[in-house]
Design an enzyme around this catalytic site. Structure first.
Site, PDB file in Angstrom:
ATOM      1  N   ARG A 268       0.487  -1.159   0.134  1.00 32.97           N
ATOM      2  CA  ARG A 268      -0.179   0.066  -0.110  1.00 32.97           C
ATOM      3  C   ARG A 268       1.494   1.326   0.007  1.00 32.97           C
ATOM      4  O   ARG A 268       2.151   1.323   0.632  1.00 32.97           O
ATOM      5  CB  ARG A 268      -0.369  -0.027   2.099  1.00 32.97           C
ATOM      6  CG  ARG A 268      -1.978   1.292   1.589  1.00 32.97           C
ATOM      7  CD  ARG A 268      -3.084   1.143   0.623  1.00 32.97           C
ATOM      8  NE  ARG A 268      -3.394   2.356   0.858  1.00 32.97           N
ATOM      9  CZ  ARG A 268      -4.637   3.037  -0.204  1.00 32.97           C
ATOM     10  NH1 ARG A 268      -4.382   2.473  -1.291  1.00 32.97           N
ATOM     11  NH2 ARG A 268      -4.860   4.255   0.067  1.00 32.97           N
ATOM     12  N   ILE A 337      -2.736  -0.459  10.341  1.00 35.92           N
ATOM     13  CA  ILE A 337      -2.239  -0.795   9.455  1.00 35.92           C
ATOM     14  C   ILE A 337      -3.169  -0.722   7.672  1.00 35.92           C
ATOM     15  O   ILE A 337      -2.699  -0.282   7.169  1.00 35.92           O
ATOM     16  CB  ILE A 337      -1.421  -1.590   9.348  1.00 35.92           C
ATOM     17  CG1 ILE A 337      -0.586  -1.288  10.689  1.00 35.92           C
ATOM     18  CG2 ILE A 337      -0.650  -1.968   8.242  1.00 35.92           C
ATOM     19  CD1 ILE A 337       0.364  -2.385  10.926  1.00 35.92           C
ATOM     20  N   GLU A 363     -13.721 -19.557  28.233  1.00 38.51           N
ATOM     21  CA  GLU A 363     -12.107 -19.944  29.437  1.00 38.51           C
ATOM     22  C   GLU A 363     -11.781 -19.069  31.087  1.00 38.51           C
ATOM     23  O   GLU A 363     -10.977 -19.638  30.613  1.00 38.51           O
ATOM     24  CB  GLU A 363     -11.560 -21.041  28.349  1.00 38.51           C
ATOM     25  CG  GLU A 363     -11.662 -21.845  27.694  1.00 38.51           C
ATOM     26  CD  GLU A 363     -10.395 -22.882  27.017  1.00 38.51           C
ATOM     27  OE1 GLU A 363      -9.520 -23.321  27.770  1.00 38.51           O
ATOM     28  OE2 GLU A 363     -10.978 -23.559  25.531  1.00 38.51           O
ATOM     29  N   GLY A 364     -12.472 -18.805  31.054  1.00 36.74           N
ATOM     30  CA  GLY A 364     -12.013 -17.626  32.384  1.00 36.74           C
ATOM     31  C   GLY A 364     -11.762 -16.132  31.901  1.00 36.74           C
ATOM     32  O   GLY A 364     -10.903 -16.246  31.083  1.00 36.74           O
ATOM     33  N   THR A 365     -12.461 -15.330  32.189  1.00 32.61           N
ATOM     34  CA  THR A 365     -12.017 -13.966  31.417  1.00 32.61           C
ATOM     35  C   THR A 365     -11.108 -13.186  31.700  1.00 32.61           C
ATOM     36  O   THR A 365     -10.723 -13.907  32.652  1.00 32.61           O
ATOM     37  CB  THR A 365     -13.194 -12.524  32.326  1.00 32.61           C
ATOM     38  OG1 THR A 365     -13.236 -13.068  33.254  1.00 32.61           O
ATOM     39  CG2 THR A 365     -15.296 -13.557  31.957  1.00 32.61           C
ATOM     40  N   SER A 366     -10.591 -12.021  31.123  1.00 32.03           N
ATOM     41  CA  SER A 366      -9.179 -11.493  32.115  1.00 32.03           C
ATOM     42  C   SER A 366      -8.813 -11.778  33.748  1.00 32.03           C
ATOM     43  O   SER A 366      -8.152 -11.328  34.091  1.00 32.03           O
ATOM     44  CB  SER A 366      -8.911 -10.370  31.077  1.00 32.03           C
ATOM     45  OG  SER A 366      -8.249 -10.615  29.786  1.00 32.03           O
TER      46      SER A 366
HETATM   47  C1  FAD Z   1     -18.569 -18.613  22.539  1.00 32.24           C
HETATM   48  C2  FAD Z   1     -18.238 -19.012  23.654  1.00 32.24           C
HETATM   49  C3  FAD Z   1     -18.344 -20.202  24.459  1.00 32.24           C
HETATM   50  C4  FAD Z   1     -18.141 -20.367  25.662  1.00 32.24           C
HETATM   51  N1  FAD Z   1     -17.634 -22.339  25.428  1.00 32.24           N
HETATM   52  C5  FAD Z   1     -17.865 -22.420  26.837  1.00 32.24           C
HETATM   53  C6  FAD Z   1     -17.940 -24.570  26.766  1.00 32.24           C
HETATM   54  O1  FAD Z   1     -18.095 -24.451  25.461  1.00 32.24           O
HETATM   55  N2  FAD Z   1     -17.895 -24.816  28.080  1.00 32.24           N
HETATM   56  C7  FAD Z   1     -18.515 -24.027  29.129  1.00 32.24           C
HETATM   57  O2  FAD Z   1     -18.887 -23.882  30.269  1.00 32.24           O
HETATM   58  N3  FAD Z   1     -18.674 -22.400  28.905  1.00 32.24           N
HETATM   59  C8  FAD Z   1     -18.033 -22.015  27.684  1.00 32.24           C
HETATM   60  N4  FAD Z   1     -18.611 -20.363  27.777  1.00 32.24           N
HETATM   61  C9  FAD Z   1     -18.733 -19.543  29.217  1.00 32.24           C
HETATM   62  C10 FAD Z   1     -17.605 -19.022  29.859  1.00 32.24           C
HETATM   63  O3  FAD Z   1     -16.421 -19.617  29.910  1.00 32.24           O
HETATM   64  C11 FAD Z   1     -18.481 -17.304  30.359  1.00 32.24           C
HETATM   65  O4  FAD Z   1     -18.741 -16.788  29.337  1.00 32.24           O
HETATM   66  C12 FAD Z   1     -16.814 -16.924  31.047  1.00 32.24           C
HETATM   67  O5  FAD Z   1     -16.529 -17.882  31.792  1.00 32.24           O
HETATM   68  C13 FAD Z   1     -17.990 -15.153  31.825  1.00 32.24           C
HETATM   69  O6  FAD Z   1     -18.836 -15.960  32.392  1.00 32.24           O
HETATM   70  P1  FAD Z   1     -19.857 -14.611  32.264  1.00 32.24           P
HETATM   71  O7  FAD Z   1     -20.739 -14.814  30.407  1.00 32.24           O
HETATM   72  O8  FAD Z   1     -21.052 -15.418  33.032  1.00 32.24           O
HETATM   73  O9  FAD Z   1     -20.290 -13.376  32.708  1.00 32.24           O
HETATM   74  P2  FAD Z   1     -20.108 -13.137  34.622  1.00 32.24           P
HETATM   75  O10 FAD Z   1     -19.699 -14.124  35.033  1.00 32.24           O
HETATM   76  O11 FAD Z   1     -21.151 -12.944  34.366  1.00 32.24           O
HETATM   77  O12 FAD Z   1     -18.739 -11.692  34.102  1.00 32.24           O
HETATM   78  C14 FAD Z   1     -19.358 -10.370  33.440  1.00 32.24           C
HETATM   79  C15 FAD Z   1     -18.099  -9.490  33.446  1.00 32.24           C
HETATM   80  O13 FAD Z   1     -17.745  -9.027  35.219  1.00 32.24           O
HETATM   81  C16 FAD Z   1     -16.724  -9.071  35.531  1.00 32.24           C
HETATM   82  N5  FAD Z   1     -16.469  -9.845  37.142  1.00 32.24           N
HETATM   83  C17 FAD Z   1     -17.346 -11.477  37.241  1.00 32.24           C
HETATM   84  N6  FAD Z   1     -16.432 -11.813  38.772  1.00 32.24           N
HETATM   85  C18 FAD Z   1     -15.862 -10.767  38.796  1.00 32.24           C
HETATM   86  C19 FAD Z   1     -14.947 -10.175  39.570  1.00 32.24           C
HETATM   87  N7  FAD Z   1     -14.830 -10.984  41.025  1.00 32.24           N
HETATM   88  N8  FAD Z   1     -14.401  -9.420  39.741  1.00 32.24           N
HETATM   89  C20 FAD Z   1     -13.462  -8.485  38.251  1.00 32.24           C
HETATM   90  N9  FAD Z   1     -14.612  -9.020  37.533  1.00 32.24           N
HETATM   91  C21 FAD Z   1     -15.216  -9.985  37.561  1.00 32.24           C
HETATM   92  C22 FAD Z   1     -15.574 -10.572  34.016  1.00 32.24           C
HETATM   93  O14 FAD Z   1     -15.163 -10.509  34.495  1.00 32.24           O
HETATM   94  C23 FAD Z   1     -16.955 -10.616  33.167  1.00 32.24           C
HETATM   95  O15 FAD Z   1     -15.933  -8.746  32.901  1.00 32.24           O
HETATM   96  C24 FAD Z   1     -18.224 -19.740  26.718  1.00 32.24           C
HETATM   97  C25 FAD Z   1     -18.913 -18.351  26.527  1.00 32.24           C
HETATM   98  C26 FAD Z   1     -18.788 -17.871  24.812  1.00 32.24           C
HETATM   99  C27 FAD Z   1     -19.096 -16.738  24.748  1.00 32.24           C
END
Ligand code: FAD
Length: 383
Positions: A268, A337, A363-366
């Site tokens: 580019r 980019i 698999e567990g948020t950040s």
């Molecule tokens: C596309 C997709 C595929 C998935 N596949 C699977 C699967 O195969 N098997 C399975 O079992 N699960 C699966 N999941 C579930 C996934 O693991 C959960 O969505 C994830 O662990 C978060 O849970 P929640 O969505 O209920 O968010 P919540 O727990 O409601 O969290 C919402 C927000 O609050 C924050 N938060 C929560 N508690 C705290 C705290 N104590 N301190 C600070 N921040 C906090 C979180 O980090 C997040 O930012 C999948 C989800 C998606 C979207």
């Protein structure tokens, strides 16, 4: 310290790379537009043994160690995230519980067909009321004669609508919290098993996510996975080993984004010269590569520790946190980019950017990874 890849593994890595470049890349648009994995890709993955990477050779799998699985994961991560997510959920969280905690009979019964990709695995922990706080799950399992009777709803389950074998967590002793949860191997054909709502998602086309509903679902007693009331520990182990695999897939996605960005920046031209001649673009690329290599090193170090049987709870959480956040930053810079083209569906950048977003959540948020890392630090110190 030896960072070289053993010859046998290098051969597997090369064949997976060829498969991704020759078979997956040309079908990415089909996966995206039709929201399905073409049968010939599934067949190709079968031929390469990619459904059985986690399964020991005696049950027909490739029997790779964690480093091996991560090397394969990096290559698959360069391709379509819906395809690698479908395979990853099967080989990782969908299979590893059976390998780790299954009785001889469970392994004999399920693993050979799972290694061939004839039976697909899934992992059901999350529920509408139990996400980050996974131990708050409500699905119950009550023993009646020689069966367990399961009742409850799981949601967001990857491979949910197509899974044959679901590693399922349920409460067996409500008075004991996380210590009252057990793991079960549940077949889709068991009476009382039903797939519920199939989600419409931001990305990961081709990878299906759904509810799984248990209504007096009858599970034979021999399908208890591991010991009664020790299922939550099994779930944590499954998730910890899965986190290194996910880190590897993120590294692969970063690599693809860098390859595409480097090529585009050279081609580019603006202001009479290729955009890569600008230091602003060079620095973005330099940061992308540096962070990707750091994520790769952390992923492989964690995998190496898994293979030595070390305690990897903190390492796995660090790997998942870092690799997924790096992918987020790399994907964002790749869009930048590419300018306007980075926002268009014509190029894969837009799709990879969307697909990258989920890695910081599932698999567990950040935030949960940081809780785990800090918890381990407070408990065990840093050495
Ligand atoms: C596309 C997709 C595929 C998935 N596949 C699977 C699967 O195969 N098997 C399975 O079992 N699960 C699966 N999941 C579930 C996934 O693991 C959960 O969505 C994830 O662990 C978060 O849970 P929640 O969505 O209920 O968010 P919540 O727990 O409601 O969290 C919402 C927000 O609050 C924050 N938060 C929560 N508690 C705290 C705290 N104590 N301190 C600070 N921040 C906090 C979180 O980090 C997040 O930012 C999948 C989800 C998606 C979207």
């Amino acid at each position: 310290m030896d960072f070289s890849i053993p010859e046998e593994l290098e051969t597997i890595r090369r064949s997976v790379r060829e498969f991704v470049e020759n078979e997956v890349f040309p079908r990415e648009e089909i996966i995206e537009e039709e929201d399905r994995i073409p049968e010939e890709l599934i067949e190709g993955a079968r031929q390469l043994g990619l459904f059985g990477t986690s399964i020991p050779e005696q049950y027909g799998g490739l029997g790779l160690n964690m480093v091996g699985k991560c090397i394969v994961g990096q290559e698959l991560g360069r391709g379509h995230a819906g395809f690698s997510g479908y395979l990853g959920a099967h080989t990782g969280i969908g299979t590893s519980g059976l390998v780790m905690a299954g009785s001889g009979a469970i392994k004999e019964k399920y693993l050979p067909a799972m290694a061939e990709g004839k039976k697909i695995g899934a992992f059901a922990l999350t529920e509408p009321g139990a996400g980050s706080d996974a131990a708050a799950l409500k699905t119950s399992a009550v023993k009646k004669g020689d069966r367990w009777i399961l009742n409850g709803v799981k949601h967001f389950i990857t491979n949910g609508p197509i899974a044959d074998v679901v590693t399922t967590m349920a409460v067996t002793d409500p008075s004991r919290g996380a210590r009252g949860i057990s793991a079960f191997v549940v077949e889709k054909d068991f009476p009382g098993f039903r797939v519920g709502k199939i989600e419409k998602k931001m990305g990961l086309r081709g990878s299906y996510t759904s509810e799984i509903i248990f209504e007096d679902c009858e599970v034979p007693e021999e399908n208890l996975l591991g010991k009664e009331n020790e299922g939550f520990i099994t779930a944590l182990k499954i998730l910890a080993s899965g986190r290194a695999g996910l880190g590897a897939r993120c590294v692969g996605a970063c690599q693809r984004l860098i390859e595409l960005s480097l090529r585009y920046a050279k081609e580019r031209a603006q202001f009479g010269k290729p955009i890569i001649a600008n230091q602003a673009i060079q620095w973005m690329l330099a940061d992308m590569v540096t962070e990707t290599e750091a994520a790769r090193a952390l992923t492989l170090q964690t995998a190496w520790k898994v293979d030595r049987g070390a305690d990897i709870i903190r390492d796995a959480a660090m790997t998942k946190l870092f690799a997924t956040e790096v992918l987020g930053r790399v994907a964002d810079r790749a869009v930048q980019i590419h300018g306007g083209m980075g926002y268009m569906k014509e190029l894969p950048i837009e799709r990879i950017y969307r697909d990258a977003r989920i890695t910081r959540i599932y698999e567990g948020t950040s935030e949960v990874q940081r809780m785990v890392i800090a918890g381990q630090l407070m408990k065990k110190g840093y050495n």
